[in-house]
Design a protein around this motif. Structure first.
Motif, PDB file in Angstrom:
ATOM      1  N   LYS A  20       0.844  -1.193   0.000  1.00  0.00           N
ATOM      2  CA  LYS A  20       0.000   0.000   0.000  1.00  0.00           C
ATOM      3  C   LYS A  20       0.883   1.247   0.000  1.00  0.00           C
ATOM      4  O   LYS A  20       1.857   1.330   0.737  1.00  0.00           O
ATOM      5  CB  LYS A  20      -0.912   0.004   1.227  1.00  0.00           C
ATOM      6  CG  LYS A  20      -1.867   1.198   1.272  1.00  0.00           C
ATOM      7  CD  LYS A  20      -2.822   1.098   2.427  1.00  0.00           C
ATOM      8  CE  LYS A  20      -3.716   2.325   2.523  1.00  0.00           C
ATOM      9  NZ  LYS A  20      -4.523   2.568   1.316  1.00  0.00           N
ATOM     10  N   GLY A  21       0.537   2.220  -0.842  1.00  0.00           N
ATOM     11  CA  GLY A  21       1.287   3.474  -0.905  1.00  0.00           C
ATOM     12  C   GLY A  21       2.466   3.439  -1.855  1.00  0.00           C
ATOM     13  O   GLY A  21       3.165   4.443  -1.993  1.00  0.00           O
ATOM     14  N   ASP A  22       2.689   2.309  -2.527  1.00  0.00           N
ATOM     15  CA  ASP A  22       3.782   2.237  -3.507  1.00  0.00           C
ATOM     16  C   ASP A  22       3.472   3.108  -4.729  1.00  0.00           C
ATOM     17  O   ASP A  22       2.310   3.331  -5.073  1.00  0.00           O
ATOM     18  CB  ASP A  22       4.006   0.792  -3.970  1.00  0.00           C
ATOM     19  CG  ASP A  22       4.856  -0.016  -3.004  1.00  0.00           C
ATOM     20  OD1 ASP A  22       5.409   0.578  -2.068  1.00  0.00           O
ATOM     21  OD2 ASP A  22       4.957  -1.246  -3.189  1.00  0.00           O
TER      22      ASP A  22
ATOM     23  N   GLU B 199      -8.455   2.371  -4.408  1.00  0.00           N
ATOM     24  CA  GLU B 199      -7.214   2.351  -3.628  1.00  0.00           C
ATOM     25  C   GLU B 199      -5.987   2.265  -4.531  1.00  0.00           C
ATOM     26  O   GLU B 199      -4.913   2.723  -4.178  1.00  0.00           O
ATOM     27  CB  GLU B 199      -7.196   1.149  -2.679  1.00  0.00           C
ATOM     28  CG  GLU B 199      -8.258   1.142  -1.610  1.00  0.00           C
ATOM     29  CD  GLU B 199      -8.196  -0.124  -0.779  1.00  0.00           C
ATOM     30  OE1 GLU B 199      -7.059  -0.600  -0.503  1.00  0.00           O
ATOM     31  OE2 GLU B 199      -9.249  -0.661  -0.423  1.00  0.00           O
TER      32      GLU B 199
ATOM     33  N   ASN C 290      -0.459   9.999  -4.447  1.00  0.00           N
ATOM     34  CA  ASN C 290       0.347   9.008  -3.750  1.00  0.00           C
ATOM     35  C   ASN C 290       0.819   9.520  -2.387  1.00  0.00           C
ATOM     36  O   ASN C 290       0.708   8.814  -1.377  1.00  0.00           O
ATOM     37  CB  ASN C 290       1.538   8.628  -4.627  1.00  0.00           C
ATOM     38  CG  ASN C 290       2.462   7.622  -3.979  1.00  0.00           C
ATOM     39  OD1 ASN C 290       3.558   7.960  -3.564  1.00  0.00           O
ATOM     40  ND2 ASN C 290       2.020   6.380  -3.863  1.00  0.00           N
ATOM     41  N   GLN C 291       1.306  10.749  -2.366  1.00  0.00           N
ATOM     42  CA  GLN C 291       1.878  11.299  -1.131  1.00  0.00           C
ATOM     43  C   GLN C 291       0.804  11.681  -0.112  1.00  0.00           C
ATOM     44  O   GLN C 291       0.930  11.373   1.080  1.00  0.00           O
ATOM     45  CB  GLN C 291       2.718  12.544  -1.461  1.00  0.00           C
ATOM     46  CG  GLN C 291       3.941  12.269  -2.311  1.00  0.00           C
ATOM     47  CD  GLN C 291       5.024  11.533  -1.542  1.00  0.00           C
ATOM     48  OE1 GLN C 291       5.177  11.699  -0.340  1.00  0.00           O
ATOM     49  NE2 GLN C 291       5.780  10.705  -2.235  1.00  0.00           N
ATOM     50  N   ASP C 292      -0.246  12.352  -0.571  1.00  0.00           N
ATOM     51  CA  ASP C 292      -1.240  12.911   0.359  1.00  0.00           C
ATOM     52  C   ASP C 292      -2.371  11.950   0.685  1.00  0.00           C
ATOM     53  O   ASP C 292      -2.981  12.044   1.750  1.00  0.00           O
ATOM     54  CB  ASP C 292      -1.847  14.199  -0.222  1.00  0.00           C
ATOM     55  CG  ASP C 292      -0.815  15.306  -0.389  1.00  0.00           C
ATOM     56  OD1 ASP C 292       0.316  15.142   0.123  1.00  0.00           O
ATOM     57  OD2 ASP C 292      -1.129  16.322  -1.032  1.00  0.00           O
ATOM     58  N   HIS C 293      -2.686  11.036  -0.248  1.00  0.00           N
ATOM     59  CA  HIS C 293      -3.847  10.162  -0.048  1.00  0.00           C
ATOM     60  C   HIS C 293      -3.485   8.681  -0.037  1.00  0.00           C
ATOM     61  O   HIS C 293      -4.377   7.839   0.030  1.00  0.00           O
ATOM     62  CB  HIS C 293      -4.884  10.438  -1.138  1.00  0.00           C
ATOM     63  CG  HIS C 293      -5.342  11.860  -1.179  1.00  0.00           C
ATOM     64  ND1 HIS C 293      -6.213  12.397  -0.260  1.00  0.00           N
ATOM     65  CD2 HIS C 293      -5.015  12.886  -2.027  1.00  0.00           C
ATOM     66  CE1 HIS C 293      -6.421  13.675  -0.547  1.00  0.00           C
ATOM     67  NE2 HIS C 293      -5.699  13.993  -1.607  1.00  0.00           N
ATOM     68  N   GLN C 294      -2.203   8.385  -0.112  1.00  0.00           N
ATOM     69  CA  GLN C 294      -1.732   6.995  -0.067  1.00  0.00           C
ATOM     70  C   GLN C 294      -2.368   6.114  -1.150  1.00  0.00           C
ATOM     71  O   GLN C 294      -2.562   4.902  -0.960  1.00  0.00           O
ATOM     72  CB  GLN C 294      -1.970   6.378   1.308  1.00  0.00           C
ATOM     73  CG  GLN C 294      -1.020   6.861   2.394  1.00  0.00           C
ATOM     74  CD  GLN C 294       0.421   6.402   2.126  1.00  0.00           C
ATOM     75  OE1 GLN C 294       0.738   5.226   2.255  1.00  0.00           O
ATOM     76  NE2 GLN C 294       1.283   7.330   1.762  1.00  0.00           N
TER      77      GLN C 294
ATOM     78  N   THR D 270      -2.177   3.883  -4.187  1.00  0.00           N
ATOM     79  CA  THR D 270      -1.128   3.033  -4.732  1.00  0.00           C
ATOM     80  C   THR D 270      -1.158   3.125  -6.259  1.00  0.00           C
ATOM     81  O   THR D 270      -2.218   2.981  -6.869  1.00  0.00           O
ATOM     82  CB  THR D 270      -1.337   1.576  -4.287  1.00  0.00           C
ATOM     83  OG1 THR D 270      -1.389   1.541  -2.850  1.00  0.00           O
ATOM     84  CG2 THR D 270      -0.209   0.689  -4.776  1.00  0.00           C
TER      85      THR D 270
ATOM     86  N   LYS E  64       8.760   5.716  -6.817  1.00  0.00           N
ATOM     87  CA  LYS E  64       9.503   5.208  -5.660  1.00  0.00           C
ATOM     88  C   LYS E  64      10.258   3.929  -6.043  1.00  0.00           C
ATOM     89  O   LYS E  64      11.389   3.728  -5.628  1.00  0.00           O
ATOM     90  CB  LYS E  64       8.538   4.896  -4.505  1.00  0.00           C
ATOM     91  CG  LYS E  64       7.852   6.105  -3.884  1.00  0.00           C
ATOM     92  CD  LYS E  64       6.889   5.653  -2.804  1.00  0.00           C
ATOM     93  CE  LYS E  64       6.136   6.829  -2.189  1.00  0.00           C
ATOM     94  NZ  LYS E  64       5.118   6.376  -1.206  1.00  0.00           N
TER      95      LYS E  64
END
Length: 265
Positions: free
Chosen positions: A31-33, A162, A189-193, A195, A211
């Motif tokens: 998650k968040g990648d 997501e 990606n940065q503010d709302h995670q 993916t 990333k």
């Protein structure tokens, strides 16, 4: 637990040239990648993306999403989890821009299939983010390739998933809108995670924003990891057969790839 996990995946099909074989033994996405997939034409990048989106059923192996087999999700359940932006944005029907973007609200429609005020507001917000709100009444096939690309990204944003999968999201776009899209993806990606997994041929935009990087060649993953470790002169030469120099930015994050035009086959 990984958000997406692939185990012993194998898929074969006949292309216009010969039989293609996608073979991924093990790959995980957290998650968040923000992962970019790079590789030469025909290496399996789009096929892998479409498989993760549930559009291709692998011949062998399994894909898990949130610990649950991908093929066990209903269409609506999967759409709430994963949004997919295709490379080809041509529509066979004369939908308007607004209608295309509102299609992203499909997983949330009521039993009668009608949009409510919230759906319309979310669609408008997504169109504004992609700078296409002023085109909302136009037919999708009246637009340029770059405008249509932004409309389909707006549809994915309206889906509120997501995970967003994008197949060459900067194709057909001018420089301004390429940066607009990558800046927006980075913010999501940065503010709302959110993916993100995208296929791209723009190695420099990928080097700045991603990333992680996955290198693919001949249907296999041949490099996977943090971009600072994977994006090397040696790996680029191994996959693309060209000479380059990789420069690291002052912040240790942004990178730039200089390409030597003297290609040797």
């Amino acid at each position: 637990m990984s958000l997406i996990e692939i185990n012993n995946l194998s898929h074969r099909y006949n292309s216009y040239k010969d039989e293609f074989h996608l073979e991924i033994s093990d790959w995980k996405l957290n998650k968040g990648d923000f992962v970019s997939i790079l590789g030469p034409n025909g290496s399996g990048k789009s096929t892998l993306l479409r498989t993760i989106a549930g559009l291709i059923e692998p011949s062998i192996g399994k894909i898990s999403l949130d610990g649950k087999l991908l093929n066990s999700y209903s269409r609506k359940e999967l759409a709430k989890k994963v949004a997919y932006v295709p490379q080809n944005t041509l529509s066979h029907f004369p939908f308007s821009v607004s209608e295309i973007v509102l299609m992203g609200r499909f997983p949330f429609l009521n039993l009668f299939g009608f949009e409510n005020k919230e759906d319309i507001e979310i669609a408008a917000e997504s169109m504004n983010l992609m700078d296409v709100y002023q085109l909302r009444k136009k037919g999708i096939n009246e637009l340029s390739g770059g405008e249509a690309q932004r409309v389909f990204i707006a549809r994915a944003l309206a889906q509120k998933s997501e995970i967003i999968l994008l197949d060459e999201p900067n194709a057909h776009l001018d420089l301004k809108h390429q940066l607009l899209i990558f800046d927006l993806l980075n913010k999501l990606n940065q503010d709302h995670q959110i993916t993100l997994v995208l296929v791209s041929h723009d190695i420099n935009l990928v080097a700045i924003y991603s990333k992680s990087i996955v290198f693919m060649d001949e249907g296999k993953i041949v490099g996977n990891g943090n971009k600072n470790e994977i994006l090397t002169v040696e790996n680029i030469k191994k996959v693309f057969h060209i000479e380059t120099a990789v420069l690291e930015g002052k912040d240790g994050n942004a990178m730039n790839v200089l390409i030597n035009p003297q290609i040797k086959f």
